[in-house]
Design an enzyme around this catalytic site. Structure first.
Site, PDB file in Angstrom:
ATOM      1  N   GLY A   1     -45.600 -11.309 -48.141  1.00 32.74           N
ATOM      2  CA  GLY A   1     -44.465 -11.705 -46.764  1.00 32.74           C
ATOM      3  C   GLY A   1     -43.809 -13.355 -46.356  1.00 32.74           C
TER       4      GLY A   1
ATOM      5  N   LYS B   1     -52.976 -15.854 -42.420  1.00 35.41           N
ATOM      6  CA  LYS B   1     -53.970 -15.783 -43.091  1.00 35.41           C
ATOM      7  C   LYS B   1     -54.554 -16.903 -42.593  1.00 35.41           C
ATOM      8  CE  LYS B   1     -53.638 -14.458 -47.586  1.00 35.41           C
ATOM      9  NZ  LYS B   1     -53.102 -14.990 -48.809  1.00 35.41           N
TER      10      LYS B   1
ATOM     11  N   THR C   1     -52.387 -10.480 -43.000  1.00 36.38           N
ATOM     12  CA  THR C   1     -51.832  -9.477 -43.115  1.00 36.38           C
ATOM     13  C   THR C   1     -51.097  -8.485 -44.079  1.00 36.38           C
ATOM     14  OG1 THR C   1     -49.541 -10.419 -42.168  1.00 36.38           O
ATOM     15  CG2 THR C   1     -51.688  -9.605 -40.569  1.00 36.38           C
TER      16      THR C   1
ATOM     17  N   ASN D   1     -48.175  -6.945 -46.334  1.00 34.17           N
ATOM     18  CA  ASN D   1     -47.131  -6.525 -45.930  1.00 34.17           C
ATOM     19  C   ASN D   1     -46.628  -4.904 -46.584  1.00 34.17           C
ATOM     20  OD1 ASN D   1     -47.107  -9.006 -44.632  1.00 34.17           O
ATOM     21  ND2 ASN D   1     -44.888  -8.716 -44.389  1.00 34.17           N
TER      22      ASN D   1
ATOM     23  N   GLU E   1     -47.234  -4.577 -40.559  1.00 35.63           N
ATOM     24  CA  GLU E   1     -48.683  -5.425 -41.438  1.00 35.63           C
ATOM     25  C   GLU E   1     -49.397  -5.125 -40.854  1.00 35.63           C
ATOM     26  OE1 GLU E   1     -47.752 -10.069 -40.737  1.00 35.63           O
ATOM     27  OE2 GLU E   1     -45.547  -9.012 -40.636  1.00 35.63           O
TER      28      GLU E   1
ATOM     29  N   HIS F   1     -61.842  -6.106 -43.071  1.00 32.33           N
ATOM     30  CA  HIS F   1     -63.237  -6.572 -44.035  1.00 32.33           C
ATOM     31  C   HIS F   1     -62.998  -7.503 -45.080  1.00 32.33           C
ATOM     32  CE1 HIS F   1     -65.923  -5.452 -47.427  1.00 32.33           C
ATOM     33  NE2 HIS F   1     -64.317  -5.723 -48.701  1.00 32.33           N
TER      34      HIS F   1
ATOM     35  N   ARG G   1     -50.599  -1.419 -27.700  1.00 33.59           N
ATOM     36  CA  ARG G   1     -50.130  -2.112 -26.621  1.00 33.59           C
ATOM     37  C   ARG G   1     -48.381  -2.688 -27.559  1.00 33.59           C
ATOM     38  NH1 ARG G   1     -50.127  -7.883 -28.369  1.00 33.59           N
ATOM     39  NH2 ARG G   1     -51.194  -8.510 -29.903  1.00 33.59           N
TER      40      ARG G   1
HETATM   41  P1  ADP Z   1     -48.219 -13.053 -46.360  1.00 31.51           P
HETATM   42  O1  ADP Z   1     -46.846 -13.591 -45.613  1.00 31.51           O
HETATM   43  O2  ADP Z   1     -47.913 -12.938 -47.814  1.00 31.51           O
HETATM   44  O3  ADP Z   1     -47.906 -11.159 -45.808  1.00 31.51           O
HETATM   45  P2  ADP Z   1     -50.483 -13.392 -45.388  1.00 31.51           P
HETATM   46  O4  ADP Z   1     -50.937 -14.625 -44.980  1.00 31.51           O
HETATM   47  O5  ADP Z   1     -50.016 -12.630 -44.152  1.00 31.51           O
HETATM   48  O6  ADP Z   1     -49.467 -13.994 -46.473  1.00 31.51           O
HETATM   49  O7  ADP Z   1     -51.677 -13.254 -46.211  1.00 31.51           O
HETATM   50  C1  ADP Z   1     -51.492 -11.470 -46.875  1.00 31.51           C
HETATM   51  C2  ADP Z   1     -52.295 -11.132 -48.181  1.00 31.51           C
HETATM   52  O8  ADP Z   1     -53.338 -11.497 -47.769  1.00 31.51           O
HETATM   53  C3  ADP Z   1     -52.164  -9.672 -47.941  1.00 31.51           C
HETATM   54  O9  ADP Z   1     -50.831  -9.855 -49.191  1.00 31.51           O
HETATM   55  C4  ADP Z   1     -53.527  -9.393 -49.086  1.00 31.51           C
HETATM   56  O10 ADP Z   1     -53.246  -9.848 -50.736  1.00 31.51           O
HETATM   57  C5  ADP Z   1     -54.396 -10.501 -48.811  1.00 31.51           C
HETATM   58  N1  ADP Z   1     -55.371 -10.370 -47.548  1.00 31.51           N
HETATM   59  C6  ADP Z   1     -57.341 -10.824 -48.718  1.00 31.51           C
HETATM   60  N2  ADP Z   1     -57.555 -10.693 -47.163  1.00 31.51           N
HETATM   61  C7  ADP Z   1     -57.081  -9.469 -46.414  1.00 31.51           C
HETATM   62  C8  ADP Z   1     -56.978  -8.523 -45.492  1.00 31.51           C
HETATM   63  N3  ADP Z   1     -58.246  -7.963 -44.479  1.00 31.51           N
HETATM   64  N4  ADP Z   1     -56.215  -7.612 -44.358  1.00 31.51           N
HETATM   65  C9  ADP Z   1     -54.878  -7.350 -44.626  1.00 31.51           C
HETATM   66  N5  ADP Z   1     -54.448  -8.215 -45.781  1.00 31.51           N
HETATM   67  C10 ADP Z   1     -55.301  -8.718 -46.786  1.00 31.51           C
HETATM   68 MG    MG Z   2     -48.394 -10.994 -43.674  1.00 36.75          MG
END
Ligand code: ADP
Ligand code: MG
Length: 173
Positions: free
Chosen positions: A15, A21, A27, A29, A79, A84, A104
């Protein structure tokens, strides 16, 4: 929304480092090829459903469909927060999801705390709603069972999967 439940799968891409995170709510993507295949009646907002990473276990999820700031809000993004705790990131893996319900519309919040509280409410609502028999039934859909029994995708088959947002009807039990 008549397109629900909606099944799709695709590769988890990076993303835009919006710090999900860091908020404790990562999330995963989907690429544009998946987003572009969304039916027209699936509007932006927050959805809940089931998700599995690769051939792993099925988990509850919440998904945000919104306008992507990276593309100056001209493109949608999808996203998924899987409810879990994973030991490791799963970039590059295939994420399979079924969106079953709408929670929503999108909205902006006055503070980070308010945003986090709203997402945590969404997660609680998803957890409760997914216990309904009609939603629990979707866990057995062969969309997921075939994902978990198929051999590891080769480059060419995963390409097919990635570019193909599958739309299947749940089996009637
Ligand atoms: P990005 O901007 O790259 O999407 P995020 O901070 O949203 O970064 O983190 C997303 C990544 O975190 C996912 O692509 C996945 O590899 C990892 N991840 C770890 N645990 C989860 C979870 N419970 N749900 C979604 N993504 C997770
Ligand atoms: Mg993300």
């Amino acid at each position: 929304m008549k397109s629900l439940p909606f099944f799709c799968r695709g590769e988890v891409i990076r993303g835009f480092g919006r710090g999900s995170k860091e908020l404790g709510i990562p999330t995963a993507n989907f690429p544009d090829s998946v987003v572009d295949n969304l039916p027209a009646d699936i509007s932006t907002g927050i959805y809940y459903g089931w998700a599995c990473v690769g051939n792993g276990d099925l988990h509850k999820m919440v998904m945000s469909i919104g306008w992507n700031p990276y593309y100056k809000n001209t493109k949608k993004s999808m996203e998924t927060h899987v409810i879990h705790t994973f030991k490791e990131d799963f970039y590059g893996e295939i994420l399979s999801v079924v969106m079953v319900g709408y929670i929503r519309p999108e909205r902006s919040y006055d503070s980070l705390e308010a945003l986090i509280a709203a997402i945590n409410n969404d997660i609680e609502e998803a957890k409760v709603n997914l216990e309904l028999p009609e939603h629990l039934k979707l866990r057995e859909d062969n969309f997921f069972t075939s994902a978990s029994t198929s051999s590891p995708a080769t480059a060419s088959t995963s390409q097919t999967i990635i570019n193909d947002c599958l739309r299947l009807r749940p089996r009637v039990h």
